[in-house]
Design a protein around this motif. Structure first.
Motif, mmCIF file in Angstrom:
data_model
loop_
_atom_site.group_PDB
_atom_site.id
_atom_site.type_symbol
_atom_site.label_atom_id
_atom_site.label_comp_id
_atom_site.label_asym_id
_atom_site.label_seq_id
_atom_site.Cartn_x
_atom_site.Cartn_y
_atom_site.Cartn_z
ATOM 1 N N UNK A 119 -0.983 -2.357 21.666
ATOM 2 C CA UNK A 119 -1.498 -1.569 20.545
ATOM 3 C C UNK A 119 -3.014 -1.633 20.511
ATOM 4 N N UNK A 120 -3.589 -0.567 19.971
ATOM 5 C CA UNK A 120 -5.024 -0.519 19.740
ATOM 6 C C UNK A 120 -5.227 -0.393 18.239
ATOM 7 N N UNK A 121 -5.915 -1.360 17.666
ATOM 8 C CA UNK A 121 -6.093 -1.409 16.223
ATOM 9 C C UNK A 121 -7.470 -0.900 15.841
ATOM 10 N N UNK A 122 -7.509 0.006 14.889
ATOM 11 C CA UNK A 122 -8.758 0.537 14.397
ATOM 12 C C UNK A 122 -9.183 -0.170 13.129
ATOM 13 N N UNK A 123 -9.324 0.582 12.046
ATOM 14 C CA UNK A 123 -9.752 -0.010 10.788
ATOM 15 C C UNK A 123 -8.702 -0.958 10.206
ATOM 16 N N UNK A 124 -9.187 -1.989 9.523
ATOM 17 C CA UNK A 124 -8.308 -2.927 8.827
ATOM 18 C C UNK A 124 -8.871 -3.136 7.424
ATOM 19 N N UNK A 125 -7.987 -3.423 6.504
ATOM 20 C CA UNK A 125 -8.469 -3.590 5.140
ATOM 21 C C UNK A 125 -7.567 -4.458 4.301
ATOM 22 N N UNK A 126 -8.122 -4.886 3.173
ATOM 23 C CA UNK A 126 -7.376 -5.658 2.194
ATOM 24 C C UNK A 126 -7.259 -4.842 0.909
ATOM 25 N N UNK A 127 -6.063 -4.813 0.368
ATOM 26 C CA UNK A 127 -5.780 -4.180 -0.900
ATOM 27 C C UNK A 127 -5.161 -5.240 -1.808
ATOM 28 N N UNK A 128 -5.129 -4.949 -3.092
ATOM 29 C CA UNK A 128 -4.454 -5.861 -4.012
ATOM 30 C C UNK A 128 -3.763 -5.073 -5.112
ATOM 31 N N UNK A 129 -2.732 -5.707 -5.639
ATOM 32 C CA UNK A 129 -1.978 -5.075 -6.718
ATOM 33 C C UNK A 129 -1.597 -6.134 -7.724
ATOM 34 N N UNK A 130 -2.100 -5.972 -8.945
ATOM 35 C CA UNK A 130 -1.745 -6.852 -10.045
ATOM 36 C C UNK A 130 -0.592 -6.221 -10.818
ATOM 37 N N UNK A 131 0.192 -7.024 -11.533
ATOM 38 C CA UNK A 131 1.327 -6.483 -12.294
ATOM 39 C C UNK A 131 0.884 -5.366 -13.231
ATOM 40 N N UNK A 132 1.590 -4.255 -13.158
ATOM 41 C CA UNK A 132 1.280 -3.130 -14.028
ATOM 42 C C UNK A 132 0.146 -2.250 -13.558
ATOM 43 N N UNK A 133 -0.469 -2.629 -12.445
ATOM 44 C CA UNK A 133 -1.599 -1.846 -11.924
ATOM 45 C C UNK A 133 -1.239 -1.186 -10.598
ATOM 46 N N UNK A 134 -2.017 -0.180 -10.248
ATOM 47 C CA UNK A 134 -1.854 0.443 -8.942
ATOM 48 C C UNK A 134 -2.516 -0.416 -7.872
ATOM 49 N N UNK A 135 -2.055 -0.242 -6.657
ATOM 50 C CA UNK A 135 -2.681 -0.930 -5.538
ATOM 51 C C UNK A 135 -4.087 -0.362 -5.337
ATOM 52 N N UNK A 136 -5.054 -1.267 -5.152
ATOM 53 C CA UNK A 136 -6.435 -0.835 -5.013
ATOM 54 C C UNK A 136 -7.069 -1.453 -3.783
ATOM 55 N N UNK A 137 -8.020 -0.728 -3.213
ATOM 56 C CA UNK A 137 -8.759 -1.231 -2.064
ATOM 57 C C UNK A 137 -9.722 -2.323 -2.513
ATOM 58 N N UNK A 138 -9.701 -3.435 -1.786
ATOM 59 C CA UNK A 138 -10.631 -4.534 -2.053
ATOM 60 C C UNK A 138 -11.797 -4.461 -1.075
ATOM 61 N N UNK A 139 -11.475 -4.391 0.203
ATOM 62 C CA UNK A 139 -12.506 -4.341 1.237
ATOM 63 C C UNK A 139 -11.899 -3.808 2.526
ATOM 64 N N UNK A 140 -12.722 -3.165 3.326
ATOM 65 C CA UNK A 140 -12.256 -2.662 4.610
ATOM 66 C C UNK A 140 -13.336 -2.870 5.659
ATOM 67 N N UNK A 141 -12.900 -2.900 6.916
ATOM 68 C CA UNK A 141 -13.836 -3.062 8.024
ATOM 69 C C UNK A 141 -13.358 -2.216 9.189
ATOM 70 N N UNK A 142 -14.292 -1.466 9.780
ATOM 71 C CA UNK A 142 -13.953 -0.642 10.932
ATOM 72 C C UNK A 142 -13.986 -1.489 12.201
ATOM 73 N N UNK A 143 -13.533 -0.900 13.286
ATOM 74 C CA UNK A 143 -13.551 -1.631 14.545
ATOM 75 C C UNK A 143 -14.989 -1.963 14.958
ATOM 76 N N UNK A 144 -15.931 -1.134 14.524
ATOM 77 C CA UNK A 144 -17.347 -1.382 14.827
ATOM 78 C C UNK A 144 -18.031 -2.214 13.755
ATOM 79 N N UNK A 145 -17.207 -2.833 12.873
ATOM 80 C CA UNK A 145 -17.684 -3.775 11.864
ATOM 81 C C UNK A 145 -18.477 -3.147 10.721
ATOM 82 N N UNK A 146 -18.244 -1.882 10.459
ATOM 83 C CA UNK A 146 -18.777 -1.302 9.227
ATOM 84 C C UNK A 146 -17.873 -1.730 8.089
#
Length: 123
Positions: free
Chosen positions: A29-56
């Motif tokens: 496999x070739x992996x591109x962007x990766x990220x962390x999301x979080x979801x608290x009870x009663x809330x929608x899942x939200x983006x916390x942080x992401x990083x591209x393969x080129x480290x943006x």
């Protein structure tokens, strides 16, 4: 098929630190962007942080200056260093990985989620 596995969650006091890890694996496999999301009870899942393969990197405003995302491309692994944790950071944290697929002259991404890891910030 890509497997995404998170680790490192737990219980921490306010002001403390935790480090989450996420490894994406699969055959050739070739992996591109990766990220962390979080979801608290009663809330929608939200983006916390992401990083591209080129480290943006990109951070949610609520975690800027406290969280740091990084990755190791050789291991298809992404990390989230969390510091100065607050009770409102309590949530299930999910890792997302984009698989890069090339088919003939077309290319596209498949997205995979981990099972989530609980982070609880409480005294």
């Amino acid at each position: 098929q890509v497997q995404v596995v998170e680790s490192g969650g737990g219980l921490v006091q306010p002001g403390g630190s935790l480090r989450l890890s996420c490894a994406a694996s699969g055959s050739a496999v070739s992996i591109g962007g990766m990220g962390w999301y979080r979801q608290a009870p009663g809330n929608q899942r939200e983006l916390v942080a992401s990083v591209s393969r080129s480290n943006q990197t990109h951070y949610a405003d609520s975690v800027k200056g406290r969280f740091t995302i990084s990755r190791d491309n050789a291991k298809n692994t992404v990390y989230l260093q969390m510091s100065s944790l607050k009770p409102e950071d309590t949530a299930v944290y999910y890792c997302n990985a984009a698989e890069l697929v090339v088919s003939g002259i077309a290319s596209y991404e498949n997205y995979y989620w981990g099972q989530g890891t609980q982070v609880t910030v409480s005294s």
